[in-house]
Design a protein around this motif. Structure first.
Motif, PDB file in Angstrom:
ATOM      1  N   ILE A 263       0.843  -1.191   0.000  1.00  0.00           N
ATOM      2  CA  ILE A 263       0.000   0.000   0.000  1.00  0.00           C
ATOM      3  C   ILE A 263       0.881   1.245   0.000  1.00  0.00           C
ATOM      4  O   ILE A 263       1.739   1.425   0.860  1.00  0.00           O
ATOM      5  CB  ILE A 263      -0.938   0.021   1.217  1.00  0.00           C
ATOM      6  CG1 ILE A 263      -1.935  -1.138   1.128  1.00  0.00           C
ATOM      7  CG2 ILE A 263      -1.690   1.349   1.291  1.00  0.00           C
ATOM      8  CD1 ILE A 263      -2.851  -1.248   2.330  1.00  0.00           C
ATOM      9  N   ASP A 264       0.655   2.112  -0.996  1.00  0.00           N
ATOM     10  CA  ASP A 264       1.427   3.347  -1.106  1.00  0.00           C
ATOM     11  C   ASP A 264       0.598   4.551  -0.680  1.00  0.00           C
ATOM     12  O   ASP A 264       1.110   5.470  -0.048  1.00  0.00           O
ATOM     13  CB  ASP A 264       1.918   3.543  -2.534  1.00  0.00           C
ATOM     14  CG  ASP A 264       2.830   4.736  -2.673  1.00  0.00           C
ATOM     15  OD1 ASP A 264       4.003   4.641  -2.268  1.00  0.00           O
ATOM     16  OD2 ASP A 264       2.368   5.794  -3.169  1.00  0.00           O
ATOM     17  N   LEU A 265      -0.666   4.572  -1.053  1.00  0.00           N
ATOM     18  CA  LEU A 265      -1.518   5.683  -0.656  1.00  0.00           C
ATOM     19  C   LEU A 265      -2.983   5.303  -0.803  1.00  0.00           C
ATOM     20  O   LEU A 265      -3.336   4.314  -1.450  1.00  0.00           O
ATOM     21  CB  LEU A 265      -1.234   6.942  -1.472  1.00  0.00           C
ATOM     22  CG  LEU A 265      -1.744   7.012  -2.919  1.00  0.00           C
ATOM     23  CD1 LEU A 265      -1.902   8.466  -3.351  1.00  0.00           C
ATOM     24  CD2 LEU A 265      -0.777   6.305  -3.858  1.00  0.00           C
ATOM     25  N   VAL A 266      -3.818   6.136  -0.180  1.00  0.00           N
ATOM     26  CA  VAL A 266      -5.270   6.036  -0.305  1.00  0.00           C
ATOM     27  C   VAL A 266      -5.760   7.330  -0.935  1.00  0.00           C
ATOM     28  O   VAL A 266      -5.322   8.418  -0.542  1.00  0.00           O
ATOM     29  CB  VAL A 266      -5.928   5.814   1.067  1.00  0.00           C
ATOM     30  CG1 VAL A 266      -7.437   6.017   0.984  1.00  0.00           C
ATOM     31  CG2 VAL A 266      -5.613   4.433   1.594  1.00  0.00           C
ATOM     32  N   VAL A 267      -6.638   7.214  -1.915  1.00  0.00           N
ATOM     33  CA  VAL A 267      -7.173   8.386  -2.605  1.00  0.00           C
ATOM     34  C   VAL A 267      -8.676   8.464  -2.371  1.00  0.00           C
ATOM     35  O   VAL A 267      -9.414   7.523  -2.679  1.00  0.00           O
ATOM     36  CB  VAL A 267      -6.897   8.333  -4.123  1.00  0.00           C
ATOM     37  CG1 VAL A 267      -7.487   9.566  -4.810  1.00  0.00           C
ATOM     38  CG2 VAL A 267      -5.401   8.234  -4.396  1.00  0.00           C
ATOM     39  N   ALA A 268      -9.124   9.587  -1.805  1.00  0.00           N
ATOM     40  CA  ALA A 268     -10.551   9.857  -1.629  1.00  0.00           C
ATOM     41  C   ALA A 268     -10.870  11.167  -2.335  1.00  0.00           C
ATOM     42  O   ALA A 268      -9.975  11.986  -2.595  1.00  0.00           O
ATOM     43  CB  ALA A 268     -10.907   9.948  -0.148  1.00  0.00           C
ATOM     44  N   MET A 269     -12.140  11.382  -2.650  1.00  0.00           N
ATOM     45  CA  MET A 269     -12.536  12.581  -3.382  1.00  0.00           C
ATOM     46  C   MET A 269     -13.739  13.251  -2.732  1.00  0.00           C
ATOM     47  O   MET A 269     -14.577  12.595  -2.125  1.00  0.00           O
ATOM     48  CB  MET A 269     -12.873  12.251  -4.837  1.00  0.00           C
ATOM     49  CG  MET A 269     -11.691  11.797  -5.663  1.00  0.00           C
ATOM     50  SD  MET A 269     -12.139  11.507  -7.389  1.00  0.00           S
ATOM     51  CE  MET A 269     -10.550  11.000  -8.070  1.00  0.00           C
ATOM     52  N   ARG A 270     -13.789  14.556  -2.913  1.00  0.00           N
ATOM     53  CA  ARG A 270     -14.974  15.333  -2.553  1.00  0.00           C
ATOM     54  C   ARG A 270     -15.623  15.802  -3.847  1.00  0.00           C
ATOM     55  O   ARG A 270     -14.930  16.267  -4.764  1.00  0.00           O
ATOM     56  CB  ARG A 270     -14.608  16.534  -1.695  1.00  0.00           C
ATOM     57  CG  ARG A 270     -15.734  17.563  -1.575  1.00  0.00           C
ATOM     58  CD  ARG A 270     -15.416  18.684  -0.617  1.00  0.00           C
ATOM     59  NE  ARG A 270     -16.421  19.742  -0.723  1.00  0.00           N
ATOM     60  CZ  ARG A 270     -16.641  20.672   0.216  1.00  0.00           C
ATOM     61  NH1 ARG A 270     -15.919  20.667   1.316  1.00  0.00           N
ATOM     62  NH2 ARG A 270     -17.566  21.598   0.042  1.00  0.00           N
ATOM     63  N   LYS A 287      -0.562   6.432   8.942  1.00  0.00           N
ATOM     64  CA  LYS A 287      -2.005   6.600   8.813  1.00  0.00           C
ATOM     65  C   LYS A 287      -2.651   5.523   7.938  1.00  0.00           C
ATOM     66  O   LYS A 287      -3.850   5.580   7.684  1.00  0.00           O
ATOM     67  CB  LYS A 287      -2.326   7.978   8.238  1.00  0.00           C
ATOM     68  CG  LYS A 287      -1.951   9.135   9.146  1.00  0.00           C
ATOM     69  CD  LYS A 287      -2.412  10.466   8.567  1.00  0.00           C
ATOM     70  CE  LYS A 287      -2.110  11.617   9.519  1.00  0.00           C
ATOM     71  NZ  LYS A 287      -2.604  12.912   9.009  1.00  0.00           N
ATOM     72  N   LEU A 288      -1.872   4.568   7.483  1.00  0.00           N
ATOM     73  CA  LEU A 288      -2.401   3.549   6.574  1.00  0.00           C
ATOM     74  C   LEU A 288      -2.467   2.165   7.213  1.00  0.00           C
ATOM     75  O   LEU A 288      -2.628   1.160   6.521  1.00  0.00           O
ATOM     76  CB  LEU A 288      -1.536   3.492   5.305  1.00  0.00           C
ATOM     77  CG  LEU A 288      -1.491   4.787   4.485  1.00  0.00           C
ATOM     78  CD1 LEU A 288      -0.549   4.623   3.288  1.00  0.00           C
ATOM     79  CD2 LEU A 288      -2.882   5.192   4.013  1.00  0.00           C
ATOM     80  N   THR A 289      -2.377   2.124   8.526  1.00  0.00           N
ATOM     81  CA  THR A 289      -2.319   0.832   9.214  1.00  0.00           C
ATOM     82  C   THR A 289      -3.676   0.143   9.278  1.00  0.00           C
ATOM     83  O   THR A 289      -3.742  -1.044   9.597  1.00  0.00           O
ATOM     84  CB  THR A 289      -1.785   1.014  10.645  1.00  0.00           C
ATOM     85  OG1 THR A 289      -2.645   1.910  11.360  1.00  0.00           O
ATOM     86  CG2 THR A 289      -0.372   1.598  10.616  1.00  0.00           C
ATOM     87  N   ARG A 290      -4.771   0.859   8.969  1.00  0.00           N
ATOM     88  CA  ARG A 290      -6.107   0.256   9.060  1.00  0.00           C
ATOM     89  C   ARG A 290      -6.685  -0.064   7.684  1.00  0.00           C
ATOM     90  O   ARG A 290      -7.902  -0.165   7.536  1.00  0.00           O
ATOM     91  CB  ARG A 290      -7.051   1.186   9.833  1.00  0.00           C
ATOM     92  CG  ARG A 290      -6.720   1.221  11.323  1.00  0.00           C
ATOM     93  CD  ARG A 290      -7.590   2.186  12.090  1.00  0.00           C
ATOM     94  NE  ARG A 290      -7.295   2.065  13.500  1.00  0.00           N
ATOM     95  CZ  ARG A 290      -8.032   1.380  14.376  1.00  0.00           C
ATOM     96  NH1 ARG A 290      -9.125   0.760  13.982  1.00  0.00           N
ATOM     97  NH2 ARG A 290      -7.691   1.309  15.641  1.00  0.00           N
ATOM     98  N   MET A 291      -5.818  -0.248   6.717  1.00  0.00           N
ATOM     99  CA  MET A 291      -6.287  -0.530   5.366  1.00  0.00           C
ATOM    100  C   MET A 291      -6.433  -2.019   5.079  1.00  0.00           C
ATOM    101  O   MET A 291      -6.945  -2.406   4.031  1.00  0.00           O
ATOM    102  CB  MET A 291      -5.324   0.093   4.345  1.00  0.00           C
ATOM    103  CG  MET A 291      -5.346   1.610   4.311  1.00  0.00           C
ATOM    104  SD  MET A 291      -6.973   2.292   3.879  1.00  0.00           S
ATOM    105  CE  MET A 291      -7.619   2.698   5.505  1.00  0.00           C
ATOM    106  N   GLU A 292      -5.985  -2.877   5.976  1.00  0.00           N
ATOM    107  CA  GLU A 292      -6.063  -4.315   5.740  1.00  0.00           C
ATOM    108  C   GLU A 292      -7.260  -4.963   6.441  1.00  0.00           C
ATOM    109  O   GLU A 292      -7.589  -6.115   6.181  1.00  0.00           O
ATOM    110  CB  GLU A 292      -4.768  -5.007   6.210  1.00  0.00           C
ATOM    111  CG  GLU A 292      -3.498  -4.490   5.524  1.00  0.00           C
ATOM    112  CD  GLU A 292      -3.407  -4.875   4.057  1.00  0.00           C
ATOM    113  OE1 GLU A 292      -4.337  -5.517   3.535  1.00  0.00           O
ATOM    114  OE2 GLU A 292      -2.398  -4.517   3.425  1.00  0.00           O
ATOM    115  N   ARG A 293      -7.902  -4.218   7.335  1.00  0.00           N
ATOM    116  CA  ARG A 293      -9.084  -4.766   8.014  1.00  0.00           C
ATOM    117  C   ARG A 293     -10.101  -3.669   8.265  1.00  0.00           C
ATOM    118  O   ARG A 293      -9.735  -2.504   8.441  1.00  0.00           O
ATOM    119  CB  ARG A 293      -8.689  -5.416   9.346  1.00  0.00           C
ATOM    120  CG  ARG A 293      -8.204  -4.408  10.386  1.00  0.00           C
ATOM    121  CD  ARG A 293      -7.728  -5.110  11.655  1.00  0.00           C
ATOM    122  NE  ARG A 293      -7.454  -4.161  12.734  1.00  0.00           N
ATOM    123  CZ  ARG A 293      -6.385  -3.399  12.815  1.00  0.00           C
ATOM    124  NH1 ARG A 293      -5.441  -3.454  11.880  1.00  0.00           N
ATOM    125  NH2 ARG A 293      -6.224  -2.566  13.832  1.00  0.00           N
TER     126      ARG A 293
END
Length: 299
Positions: A263-270, A287-293
């Motif tokens: 995981i390199d990044l998370v992209v969200a949009m408004r 800040k990306l530690t909760r992306m697997e569960r």
């Protein structure tokens, strides 16, 4: 079992029953799952020593303790954010699909709304979250924030007006958000940015949070052309090993970008009125530690 043992069992049962609610309260106030978990630990330490016989409403009592702990932590976070490297974004949460069914909850934890909440004072944020999201009575909120009932009414009115002026404009359908994310995904996979450019608002803002650990733009990027150039540069850097996975982040469609499987990044949009007005990229690995569960949230 001793009386103390039975009392601790009852305390544990009550705390576990309300834990997801308490986490959501703390997270909405702090924008950080790590700090929200610390607040819950502090709440438990206080709750475990309480005489349950004198607690009339366990849910209200636990929310009150959580709120007070979160308020203290929020003021500490404010000082920490002042020295944060680059833009600060909330810690994203991988959430279950059914969170979207509770429209008010999903709206309140969206990345866009969490950024709006950042513009409130700590007390305004607490009052707004407890009243508008969790529908707590004003007298309970007054106890939680240690203010008079009249003051809480005034704070709630002020916070409501502040948020209304800044929250996303117009209803955005799931299909619109999925279309924007699909265009972003195609742009990365094919190098053709045009379909994404067609969805960018003229005043779109892109924020990238690397926390000083990962490379990220040090300031907000504003305007469709500048954001397009930024995205094109990012696509070139990612290369052919990048994969984009659709995900449900903070109750809304988003993308998880992996490079070489990591995981390199998370992209969200408004989105406002059908156009993308905000692109939020979280790269800070802390800040990306909760992306697997999935993280349970509730009201």
């Amino acid at each position: 079992m001793s009386e103390d043992g039975r009392r601790l069992d009852r305390a544990t049962e009550a705390f576990v029953a309300h834990r997801n609610l308490l986490f959501t309260v703390a997270y909405e106030m702090l924008g950080s799952a790590v700090d929200a978990e610390d607040v819950l630990q502090e709440t438990w330490l206080r709750w475990s020593g309480v005489d349950l016989g004198v607690v009339r409403d366990q849910r209200a009592y636990l929310v009150r303790v959580t709120t007070r702990q979160a308020l203290g932590r929020l003021r500490t976070l404010g000082r920490r954010k002042e020295s944060y490297v680059g833009p600060w974004l909330p810690e994203p949460l991988l959430t279950a699909p059914d969170v979207a069914e509770d429209v008010e909850l999903a709206d309140s934890i969206s990345m866009a709304m969490m950024l709006v909440l950042e513009t409130l004072t700590p007390t305004e944020r607490a009052v707004f979250v407890l009243r508008e999201v969790f529908d707590l009575p004003y007298d309970e909120i007054a106890q939680a924030v240690d203010k008079s009932l009249a003051a809480v009414h005034q704070i709630a009115h002020r916070a409501r007006a502040h948020v209304a002026a800044r929250r996303p404009r117009g209803a955005v359908s799931e299909a619109q958000t999925q279309a924007a994310l699909g265009a972003f995904r195609r742009a990365v996979e094919t190098g053709d940015l045009q379909s994404l450019l067609d969805l960018l608002a003229p005043d779109v803002v892109a924020l990238s949070d690397g926390g000083g650990v990962r490379q990220a733009t040090p300031r907000p990027t504003v305007g469709a052309e500048r954001v397009a150039r930024l995205l094109a540069a990012g696509v070139a850097v990612w290369g052919p090993t990048a994969t984009l996975e659709p995900a449900r982040i903070n109750g809304h469609p988003a993308l998880i970008v992996r490079i070489d499987g990591e995981i390199d990044l998370v992209v969200a949009m408004r989105m406002d009125d059908g156009l993308v007005t905000g692109i939020y990229s979280v790269r800070n690995p802390e800040k990306l530690t909760r992306m697997e569960r999935e993280t349970p949230v509730s009201r």
